[in-house]
Design a protein around this motif. Sequence first.
Motif, PDB file in Angstrom:
ATOM      1  N   SER A   1       0.528  -1.346   0.493  1.00 43.55           N
ATOM      2  CA  SER A   1       0.147   0.181   0.608  1.00 43.55           C
ATOM      3  C   SER A   1       0.690   1.227  -0.286  1.00 43.55           C
ATOM      4  CB  SER A   1      -0.877   0.122   1.264  1.00 43.55           C
ATOM      5  OG  SER A   1      -0.200   0.422   2.440  1.00 43.55           O
ATOM      6  N   ARG A   2       0.490   2.284  -0.511  1.00 41.44           N
ATOM      7  CA  ARG A   2       0.738   3.351  -0.525  1.00 41.44           C
ATOM      8  C   ARG A   2       1.618   4.035   1.154  1.00 41.44           C
ATOM      9  NH1 ARG A   2       0.451   8.673   0.728  1.00 41.44           N
ATOM     10  NH2 ARG A   2       1.669  10.166  -0.497  1.00 41.44           N
ATOM     11  N   VAL A   3       0.714   3.734   1.772  1.00 44.18           N
ATOM     12  CA  VAL A   3       1.110   3.832   3.164  1.00 44.18           C
ATOM     13  C   VAL A   3       2.471   3.295   3.945  1.00 44.18           C
ATOM     14  CG1 VAL A   3       0.090   3.993   6.145  1.00 44.18           C
ATOM     15  CG2 VAL A   3      -1.220   5.391   3.757  1.00 44.18           C
ATOM     16  N   THR A   4       1.826   2.242   3.590  1.00 42.52           N
ATOM     17  CA  THR A   4       3.137   1.517   3.145  1.00 42.52           C
ATOM     18  C   THR A   4       4.499   1.848   3.278  1.00 42.52           C
ATOM     19  OG1 THR A   4       1.639  -0.330   4.222  1.00 42.52           O
ATOM     20  CG2 THR A   4       3.996  -0.912   4.578  1.00 42.52           C
ATOM     21  N   ALA A   5       4.290   1.695   1.848  1.00 43.88           N
ATOM     22  CA  ALA A   5       5.233   2.379   1.351  1.00 43.88           C
ATOM     23  C   ALA A   5       6.224   3.767   1.517  1.00 43.88           C
ATOM     24  CB  ALA A   5       5.383   2.346  -0.576  1.00 43.88           C
ATOM     25  N   TRP A   6       5.485   4.735   2.292  1.00 44.46           N
ATOM     26  CA  TRP A   6       5.695   5.666   2.471  1.00 44.46           C
ATOM     27  C   TRP A   6       6.238   5.595   3.838  1.00 44.46           C
ATOM     28  CZ3 TRP A   6       4.293   7.382   7.673  1.00 44.46           C
ATOM     29  CH2 TRP A   6       4.284   9.200   7.845  1.00 44.46           C
ATOM     30  N   ARG A   7       5.921   4.495   4.569  1.00 47.85           N
ATOM     31  CA  ARG A   7       6.779   4.439   6.043  1.00 47.85           C
ATOM     32  C   ARG A   7       7.997   3.962   5.800  1.00 47.85           C
ATOM     33  NH1 ARG A   7       6.016   0.053   9.925  1.00 47.85           N
ATOM     34  NH2 ARG A   7       4.294  -1.121   8.341  1.00 47.85           N
ATOM     35  N   TYR A   8       8.066   2.995   5.048  1.00 50.28           N
ATOM     36  CA  TYR A   8       9.283   2.285   4.595  1.00 50.28           C
ATOM     37  C   TYR A   8      10.282   3.696   4.450  1.00 50.28           C
ATOM     38  CZ  TYR A   8       8.511  -2.659   6.113  1.00 50.28           C
ATOM     39  OH  TYR A   8       7.450  -3.679   6.940  1.00 50.28           O
ATOM     40  N   LEU A   9       9.701   4.506   3.510  1.00 51.55           N
ATOM     41  CA  LEU A   9      10.754   5.037   2.320  1.00 51.55           C
ATOM     42  C   LEU A   9      10.830   6.212   3.875  1.00 51.55           C
ATOM     43  CD1 LEU A   9       9.108   5.909  -1.189  1.00 51.55           C
ATOM     44  CD2 LEU A   9      11.002   4.990  -0.283  1.00 51.55           C
ATOM     45  N   GLU A  10      10.265   6.462   4.593  1.00 50.72           N
ATOM     46  CA  GLU A  10      10.888   7.281   5.809  1.00 50.72           C
ATOM     47  C   GLU A  10      11.369   7.549   6.899  1.00 50.72           C
ATOM     48  OE1 GLU A  10       9.650  11.234   6.371  1.00 50.72           O
ATOM     49  OE2 GLU A  10       9.335  10.542   4.324  1.00 50.72           O
ATOM     50  N   ARG A  11      11.533   5.176   6.854  1.00 49.52           N
ATOM     51  CA  ARG A  11      12.530   4.794   7.650  1.00 49.52           C
ATOM     52  C   ARG A  11      13.635   5.161   7.089  1.00 49.52           C
ATOM     53  NH1 ARG A  11      12.321   2.553  12.095  1.00 49.52           N
ATOM     54  NH2 ARG A  11      13.814   1.376  13.020  1.00 49.52           N
ATOM     55  N   LEU A  12      14.238   4.433   5.773  1.00 46.25           N
ATOM     56  CA  LEU A  12      15.273   3.981   4.886  1.00 46.25           C
ATOM     57  C   LEU A  12      15.568   5.925   4.978  1.00 46.25           C
ATOM     58  CD1 LEU A  12      14.653   1.868   2.278  1.00 46.25           C
ATOM     59  CD2 LEU A  12      16.698   1.594   3.956  1.00 46.25           C
ATOM     60  N   ALA A  13      14.754   6.910   5.148  1.00 50.11           N
ATOM     61  CA  ALA A  13      15.353   8.633   4.651  1.00 50.11           C
ATOM     62  C   ALA A  13      15.857   8.635   6.431  1.00 50.11           C
ATOM     63  CB  ALA A  13      14.935   9.417   4.332  1.00 50.11           C
ATOM     64  N   ASP A  14      15.598   8.412   7.206  1.00 47.35           N
ATOM     65  CA  ASP A  14      15.259   9.325   8.564  1.00 47.35           C
ATOM     66  C   ASP A  14      17.135   7.825   8.934  1.00 47.35           C
ATOM     67  OD1 ASP A  14      13.325   9.960   9.013  1.00 47.35           O
ATOM     68  OD2 ASP A  14      12.818   8.725   9.864  1.00 47.35           O
TER      69      ASP A  14
END
Length: 229
Positions: A193-206
């Motif tokens: 899902s888009r929300v799941t993708a966003w959560r993982y992308l944000e973690r990778l960015a952090d």
Amino acid sequence: MIRVLVVDDEPLIAEAHRQYLERLPGFVVHACVGTGSAAVRAVAAAAADGAPVDLVLLDIGLPDASGIDVASALNGIRPSPDIIAISSERDLEVVRSAVAHGVALYLLKPFTFAAFREKLERYQQYREALGAGGAAAGQHEIDRAMNALRTAEQRASTPKGVSADTIDLVLGAIRATPAGLNASEAAGAVGISRVTAWRYLERLADDGVVSRITEYGKAGRPQVRYRRA
């Protein structure tokens, strides 16, 4: 170009490593040697000639000396090369000792070209993050360099509710797209899902694995695109 010394007492294996290196941009083979003493002499001679070896691919099981002792000797040469240990030794005490003696990465035999490439690319990112060295590096540069030497699983820790496999899938999608992906595009590429993708992308960015690029369109909210750091 990163100058590499290959150290392995098996000529066929040394030749395979040389051929692997020739397939990777940014690397050049300085020489291939089969003993620890030859490795120390080669690194010392290159340093004296003003064209130092940057990286040593060091077999731990050499006929004339322990690879750990060779790593220690190489660290006494200035400038000292970085070291990637290559070994079939799975004893964690050996791994700990290798790290304690200056080994940056540990590659377990047997391995595929893909595994070899992944280690060398991480090392390349580490060098790029540190630039030319000196005293000007700040905390950000140091953190980015150290992150480069760690695997995706290590860089993006996996607390409850976070899957290491999904992290790797998202990171793989980013690597396959030089322009980067937004959350919707990453979701479509990975099948989440888009929300799941966003959560993982944000973690990778952090964690410093990917970078955030904010894009401003003509209308609506700005979009955040994520690219490989």
